[in-house]
Design a protein around this motif. Sequence first.
Motif, PDB file in Angstrom:
ATOM      1  N   VAL A  64      10.154   1.254  -4.678  1.00 34.43           N
ATOM      2  CA  VAL A  64       9.224   2.058  -5.572  1.00 34.43           C
ATOM      3  C   VAL A  64       9.994   2.360  -6.823  1.00 34.43           C
ATOM      4  CG1 VAL A  64       7.511   3.645  -6.122  1.00 34.43           C
ATOM      5  CG2 VAL A  64       7.294   2.603  -3.831  1.00 34.43           C
ATOM      6  N   GLY A  65       9.572   1.619  -8.021  1.00 34.43           N
ATOM      7  CA  GLY A  65       9.898   2.134  -9.184  1.00 34.43           C
ATOM      8  C   GLY A  65      11.158   1.278  -9.679  1.00 34.43           C
ATOM      9  N   VAL A  66      11.565   0.500  -8.923  1.00 32.94           N
ATOM     10  CA  VAL A  66      13.008  -0.516  -9.238  1.00 32.94           C
ATOM     11  C   VAL A  66      12.567  -1.741  -9.766  1.00 32.94           C
ATOM     12  CG1 VAL A  66      14.617  -1.476  -7.911  1.00 32.94           C
ATOM     13  CG2 VAL A  66      13.980   0.306  -6.832  1.00 32.94           C
ATOM     14  N   GLU A  67      13.152  -1.893 -10.859  1.00 31.38           N
ATOM     15  CA  GLU A  67      13.187  -3.040 -11.519  1.00 31.38           C
ATOM     16  C   GLU A  67      13.561  -4.373 -10.794  1.00 31.38           C
ATOM     17  OE1 GLU A  67      11.376  -3.934 -14.381  1.00 31.38           O
ATOM     18  OE2 GLU A  67      10.766  -1.830 -14.269  1.00 31.38           O
ATOM     19  N   GLY A  68      12.966  -5.488 -10.352  1.00 33.93           N
ATOM     20  CA  GLY A  68      13.612  -6.598  -9.812  1.00 33.93           C
ATOM     21  C   GLY A  68      12.624  -7.433  -9.756  1.00 33.93           C
ATOM     22  N   LEU A  72       0.603  -1.211   0.190  1.00 33.56           N
ATOM     23  CA  LEU A  72      -0.114  -0.061  -0.019  1.00 33.56           C
ATOM     24  C   LEU A  72       0.785   1.335  -0.048  1.00 33.56           C
ATOM     25  CD1 LEU A  72      -2.900  -1.024   2.147  1.00 33.56           C
ATOM     26  CD2 LEU A  72      -3.056  -0.679  -0.243  1.00 33.56           C
ATOM     27  N   THR A  73       2.007   1.061   0.767  1.00 35.63           N
ATOM     28  CA  THR A  73       3.186   2.147   0.418  1.00 35.63           C
ATOM     29  C   THR A  73       3.398   2.596  -0.813  1.00 35.63           C
ATOM     30  OG1 THR A  73       3.925   1.613   2.552  1.00 35.63           O
ATOM     31  CG2 THR A  73       5.288   3.035   1.100  1.00 35.63           C
ATOM     32  N   SER A  74       3.718   1.324  -1.882  1.00 39.39           N
ATOM     33  CA  SER A  74       3.858   1.650  -3.361  1.00 39.39           C
ATOM     34  C   SER A  74       2.506   2.210  -3.932  1.00 39.39           C
ATOM     35  CB  SER A  74       4.107   0.200  -3.824  1.00 39.39           C
ATOM     36  OG  SER A  74       5.419  -0.152  -3.545  1.00 39.39           O
ATOM     37  N   VAL A  75       1.412   1.828  -3.752  1.00 38.43           N
ATOM     38  CA  VAL A  75       0.148   2.240  -4.270  1.00 38.43           C
ATOM     39  C   VAL A  75       0.012   3.927  -3.881  1.00 38.43           C
ATOM     40  CG1 VAL A  75      -2.210   2.264  -3.917  1.00 38.43           C
ATOM     41  CG2 VAL A  75      -1.115   0.139  -4.035  1.00 38.43           C
ATOM     42  N   VAL A 120       3.547   9.513  -8.696  1.00 40.88           N
ATOM     43  CA  VAL A 120       3.819   9.427 -10.261  1.00 40.88           C
ATOM     44  C   VAL A 120       2.856   9.939 -11.057  1.00 40.88           C
ATOM     45  CG1 VAL A 120       4.344   7.629 -11.869  1.00 40.88           C
ATOM     46  CG2 VAL A 120       5.518   7.250  -9.728  1.00 40.88           C
ATOM     47  N   ALA A 121       1.618   9.265 -10.868  1.00 38.01           N
ATOM     48  CA  ALA A 121       0.359   9.936 -11.804  1.00 38.01           C
ATOM     49  C   ALA A 121       0.214  11.345 -11.800  1.00 38.01           C
ATOM     50  CB  ALA A 121      -0.726   9.209 -11.195  1.00 38.01           C
ATOM     51  N   PHE A 122       0.902  12.191 -11.021  1.00 38.67           N
ATOM     52  CA  PHE A 122       0.498  13.637 -11.102  1.00 38.67           C
ATOM     53  C   PHE A 122       1.710  14.275 -10.928  1.00 38.67           C
ATOM     54  CE2 PHE A 122      -3.087  11.767  -8.811  1.00 38.67           C
ATOM     55  CZ  PHE A 122      -4.114  12.466  -9.640  1.00 38.67           C
ATOM     56  N   ALA A 127      -4.362  13.639 -14.411  1.00 46.02           N
ATOM     57  CA  ALA A 127      -3.378  12.549 -13.808  1.00 46.02           C
ATOM     58  C   ALA A 127      -3.162  11.795 -15.240  1.00 46.02           C
ATOM     59  CB  ALA A 127      -3.948  11.851 -12.922  1.00 46.02           C
ATOM     60  N   PHE A 128      -1.809  11.242 -15.055  1.00 39.81           N
ATOM     61  CA  PHE A 128      -1.707  10.078 -16.276  1.00 39.81           C
ATOM     62  C   PHE A 128      -1.149   8.824 -15.539  1.00 39.81           C
ATOM     63  CE2 PHE A 128       1.379   8.235 -19.128  1.00 39.81           C
ATOM     64  CZ  PHE A 128       0.647   8.353 -20.380  1.00 39.81           C
ATOM     65  N   VAL A 129      -1.887   7.978 -15.648  1.00 38.89           N
ATOM     66  CA  VAL A 129      -1.447   6.465 -15.255  1.00 38.89           C
ATOM     67  C   VAL A 129      -1.261   5.753 -16.267  1.00 38.89           C
ATOM     68  CG1 VAL A 129      -2.368   4.773 -13.687  1.00 38.89           C
ATOM     69  CG2 VAL A 129      -3.316   7.272 -13.492  1.00 38.89           C
ATOM     70  N   ALA A 130       0.334   5.735 -16.546  1.00 44.02           N
ATOM     71  CA  ALA A 130       0.936   4.870 -17.526  1.00 44.02           C
ATOM     72  C   ALA A 130       0.509   3.379 -17.610  1.00 44.02           C
ATOM     73  CB  ALA A 130       2.263   5.143 -17.418  1.00 44.02           C
ATOM     74  N   TRP A 131       0.440   2.935 -16.569  1.00 48.69           N
ATOM     75  CA  TRP A 131       0.360   1.343 -16.325  1.00 48.69           C
ATOM     76  C   TRP A 131      -1.182   1.169 -16.609  1.00 48.69           C
ATOM     77  CZ3 TRP A 131       1.967   4.688 -12.806  1.00 48.69           C
ATOM     78  CH2 TRP A 131       1.248   4.985 -11.624  1.00 48.69           C
ATOM     79  N   TRP A 132      -2.118   2.002 -16.803  1.00 48.54           N
ATOM     80  CA  TRP A 132      -3.565   1.542 -17.213  1.00 48.54           C
ATOM     81  C   TRP A 132      -3.723   1.226 -18.626  1.00 48.54           C
ATOM     82  CZ3 TRP A 132      -7.102   5.299 -13.851  1.00 48.54           C
ATOM     83  CH2 TRP A 132      -7.068   4.894 -12.509  1.00 48.54           C
ATOM     84  N   PRO A 133      -4.614   0.832 -19.041  1.00 43.81           N
ATOM     85  CA  PRO A 133      -5.016   0.746 -20.358  1.00 43.81           C
ATOM     86  C   PRO A 133      -4.960   1.853 -21.209  1.00 43.81           C
ATOM     87  CG  PRO A 133      -6.765  -0.750 -19.156  1.00 43.81           C
ATOM     88  CD  PRO A 133      -5.839   0.242 -18.400  1.00 43.81           C
TER      89      PRO A 133
END
Length: 191
Positions: free
Chosen positions: A69-73, A46-49, A56-58, A114-120
């Motif tokens: 958060v934001g780390v590839e792994g 929920l911290t990430s959320v 990120v979205a704003f 807002a822009f939520v890049a991971w949404w459709p």
Amino acid sequence: MKEDLHDYLVKAREAVLWKVDGVSGYDVRRPLTPTGTNLLGLVKHLTSVEVVYFGVAFDRMPAEPPPWVGVEGEHNADKWAAAEESREYVVDTYRQACLHSDATIGALELNAPAFVAWWPEEHRRTTLHRVLVHVIAECHRHAGHADVVRELVDGEVGEQRRDDFMPPVDRAWWAEYVNRLECVAKEADQG
């Protein structure tokens, strides 16, 4: 309207946080579902959320975002806490993320873009209103997970610490109730 929505988010956050309070370091981390759901992992997720939806979205990232958060792994890296990540650290990081989210919510109007890049693609351009509703739903969903996991850990139940919203009955009543449900389930299964 924004204040009402924000209040629902705050209540869900409080419900999740009290579920990690008062259990051992083992019990707050141990996986209790086949997919590894655990209390501290729910807080970490929920911290990430909070960070990705209200940061990120704003384009309003916190000065010090959580390191996961934001780390590839590793898949699900935000759904469990490493041994060196104390409960206090994870909870404090969540509280800081919530304060940052509250500042975003307070600063913007419900129709703020807002822009939520991971949404459709057709839903990526959205508003604070839609993001807020989405995060409320997600937080309440995970609060429900925390309810079930905490009950499995030590039998603690209820929506809030101060008022569990449960009927005033004893363990014998619950045992009989669960037994009755089991009998009904078997009867229904047999046709």
